[in-house]
Write an enzyme that holds these catalytic residues in place. Structure first.
Site, short mmCIF file in Angstrom:
data_model
loop_
_atom_site.label_atom_id
_atom_site.label_comp_id
_atom_site.label_asym_id
_atom_site.label_seq_id
_atom_site.Cartn_x
_atom_site.Cartn_y
_atom_site.Cartn_z
N HIS A 39 7.85 -26.92 0.51
CA HIS A 39 7.20 -28.04 -0.18
C HIS A 39 6.10 -27.56 -1.12
O HIS A 39 5.26 -28.34 -1.52
CB HIS A 39 6.67 -29.03 0.86
CG HIS A 39 7.78 -29.58 1.71
ND1 HIS A 39 8.45 -30.74 1.41
CD2 HIS A 39 8.36 -29.07 2.82
CE1 HIS A 39 9.39 -30.94 2.32
NE2 HIS A 39 9.36 -29.94 3.18
N LYS B 184 -13.33 1.85 -1.66
CA LYS B 184 -14.25 2.18 -0.55
C LYS B 184 -15.42 3.01 -1.09
O LYS B 184 -16.57 2.78 -0.74
CB LYS B 184 -13.52 3.00 0.54
CG LYS B 184 -12.61 2.19 1.45
CD LYS B 184 -12.13 3.07 2.61
CE LYS B 184 -11.23 2.32 3.56
NZ LYS B 184 -10.82 3.06 4.73
N GLU C 38 0.83 -1.21 0.00
CA GLU C 38 0.00 0.00 0.00
C GLU C 38 0.87 1.27 0.00
O GLU C 38 0.46 2.31 -0.51
CB GLU C 38 -0.91 -0.02 1.25
CG GLU C 38 -2.29 0.55 1.00
CD GLU C 38 -3.24 0.27 2.15
OE1 GLU C 38 -3.95 -0.75 2.09
OE2 GLU C 38 -3.26 1.05 3.13
O1 PA5 Z 1 -3.58 1.54 5.92
C1 PA5 Z 1 -4.67 2.04 5.71
O2 PA5 Z 1 -4.83 3.27 5.72
C2 PA5 Z 1 -5.89 1.19 5.46
O3 PA5 Z 1 -5.60 -0.15 5.38
C3 PA5 Z 1 -6.90 1.39 6.60
O4 PA5 Z 1 -6.29 1.03 7.82
C4 PA5 Z 1 -8.13 0.55 6.40
O5 PA5 Z 1 -8.71 0.83 5.15
C5 PA5 Z 1 -9.16 0.83 7.49
O6 PA5 Z 1 -9.47 2.19 7.55
P1 PA5 Z 1 -10.13 2.82 8.85
O7 PA5 Z 1 -9.14 2.69 9.97
O8 PA5 Z 1 -10.43 4.23 8.50
O9 PA5 Z 1 -11.38 2.02 9.12
#
Ligand code: PA5
Length: 475
Positions: free
Chosen positions: A331, A445, A302
């Site tokens: 394996h 989202k 990410e």
């Molecule tokens: O790293 C990130 O920003 C995302 O993975 C969020 O943690 C995830 O989408 C959850 O978002 P939120 O904490 O707003 O519910």
């Protein structure tokens, strides 16, 4: 726990990158000249992170978490004590950066069959992290917990994530129907002032809440209340976790590749990526560390998977993280790593001394193919297999390096997490991208909001409805 300098250095993580080098990979590795040619880029990345550390506006608040949470830690420990006293089940509702850290720390530092242990042998309540909205999983969680005896830690920075908020609606409804006061069964971890959990807390008359600071994004939040509260409920020493992170921070103060573990890892990965090694395998030789790979996969993917540089130039960068487990995946996947395309870097996570040795008894004396194992330990076997796999990859000219933990405990896990976070920040700086945003995640989202009829997303809904599959391409 007081830690002497000797104890700290005995627990210091080591990075061995011998098997990344030309000399050992028969010309298929990285030469000293290439590493030398990246020294200035590495120095600049180090300087960028140093200059901007702690800056909320750049989402770099996470760098200070090992140092600025004295009061928060005290509050977390107090809250965790109450939760352990009052509840039999502790359920985290969260996803992505709000779930992977708690899962990782739970698996790394608790008994591998924690929930199956009798209450007297557990340090806290039974523990679940619900990071999906699979309807079967939701229902089947409810089959094994009693909501009246459960504390739900709702973790969401935005309070707007459909998955987490849907789960919240389910459990608050059940609690109400069971005649319980919802407020007494939930702890929120969320933004200080924005977001729906703040509003819900107000409506409920003030829910016990912890703050996820402005400058801490989800995937960099394990050392914030996101990770620390669940860990403390499990009886994990969170102060030691933070001390380990601070120690790694100190080790990485040097801008010198030969001295800074996170900087050398970032530089080697950067060189490999530029050379088309688009896959990064993380392969811990430890079941306790297996979910570090899930946590790391999010952090690395990410953060680095971006289509634009900080100058606004188009690019498509990043390295696809692959999760593997030693010895299990020897394996299955290792055949590919050894003989498939030259497109990977394998990072091994090794443990020098496991908390259990598990001796292998003598037996089958008339069958030498089996009896040779007797008298050794499972620890010797797993360590030998780790070494053997690194050797086989090296012989085949495949890039691999090893991060070794002397032992696995809170301190060394803290070191490892901070190492990976800094490595990611350095690599992002070298790629000249925004390491800390996630527009690709946000896009999905928003499309979900549109599909489920959230107000304000009508035009996207229309676009999605018109994007029906083309009959010509359905078999
Ligand atoms: O790293 C990130 O920003 C995302 O993975 C969020 O943690 C995830 O989408 C959850 O978002 P939120 O904490 O707003 O519910």
């Amino acid at each position: 726990m007081k830690l002497s300098n000797e104890l700290r250095s005995a627990m210091r993580l080591r990075v061995d990158y011998t098997n990344m080098t030309d000399k050992y990979l028969g010309g298929k590795g990285i030469s000293p000249a290439t590493i030398g040619a990246h020294k200035n880029l590495a120095k600049a990345a180090h300087a960028y992170v140093k200059e901007n550390r702690g800056k909320d506006e750049l989402f770099m608040g996470w760098t200070e978490l090992p140092y600025n949470q004295t009061e928060i830690v005290a509050d977390i420990l107090e809250t965790a004590k109450t939760i352990r006293r009052k509840f039999e089940y502790f359920v985290v509702l969260g996803i992505g950066g709000s779930a992977l850290g708690p899962i990782m720390a739970f698996n790394a530092l608790c008994h591998l069959h924690y929930n199956d242990l009798p209450k007297s042998k557990r340090k806290g309540p039974k523990f679940y992290v619900e990071d999906n909205v699979d309807p079967v999983r939701m229902k089947e969680l409810l089959d094994v917990i009693d909501v009246k005896k459960t504390c739900f830690n709702v973790i969401s920075k935005s309070g707007a994530t459909s998955e987490t908020m849907a789960q919240y609606l389910v459990i608050s409804d059940l609690l109400k129907k069971a005649g319980e006061d919802v407020k007494e069964h939930v702890v929120f971890t969320t933004d200080a002032s924005r977001g729906n959990l703040v509003k819900i807390s107000k409506e409920l008359g003030g829910v016990k809440s912890f703050v996820l600071g402005d400058g801490v994004g989800g995937r960099f939040s394990q050392l914030s209340p996101v990770g620390l509260l669940p860990a403390a409920v499990l009886g994990i020493d969170i102060k030691l976790l933070l001390k380990g992170a601070a120690y790694m921070d100190k080790l990485c103060a040097a801008p010198d590749l030969k001295k800074n573990p996170a900087l050398i890892c970032a530089t080697l990965q950067y060189i490999a990526m530029k050379d088309g090694k688009n896959i990064g395998v993380l392969m811990p030789y430890s079941d306790n560390l297996r979910y570090v790979s899930d946590w790391y996969a999010q952090l690395w993917a990410e953060s680095l998977g971006k289509n634009e540089t900080l100058l606004g130039e188009k690019c498509n960068v990043g390295q696809t993280p692959v999760k593997a487990l030693g010895v299990t995946d020897q394996h299955s996947q290792v055949q590919l790593y050894t003989e498939g395309p030259y497109d990977k870097v394998v990072t091994f996570l090794s443990v020098d001394s496991y908390k259990e040795k598990s001796p292998i008894p003598h037996g089958c004396e008339n069958i030498p193919d089996v009896s040779f194992l007797g008298g050794h330990t499972m620890e010797e076997l797993i360590r030998a297999e780790n070494k053997a796999t690194a050797y086989a990859l090296t012989k085949a000219g495949r890039l691999n390096y090893t991060i070794s933990l002397p032992v696995l405990n809170e301190f060394t896990l803290g070191e490892l997490l901070y190492l990976f976070e800094l490595q990611t920040a350095y690599a992002g700086a070298m790629l000249n991208i925004n390491t800390f945003n996630q527009p690709g995640v946000e896009a999905g989202k928003k499309a979900t909001f549109a599909l489920l009829g959230k107000p304000g997303y009508e035009s996207q809904r229309a676009e999605l409805d018109n994007a029906a599959p083309d009959e010509n391409y359905i078999v």
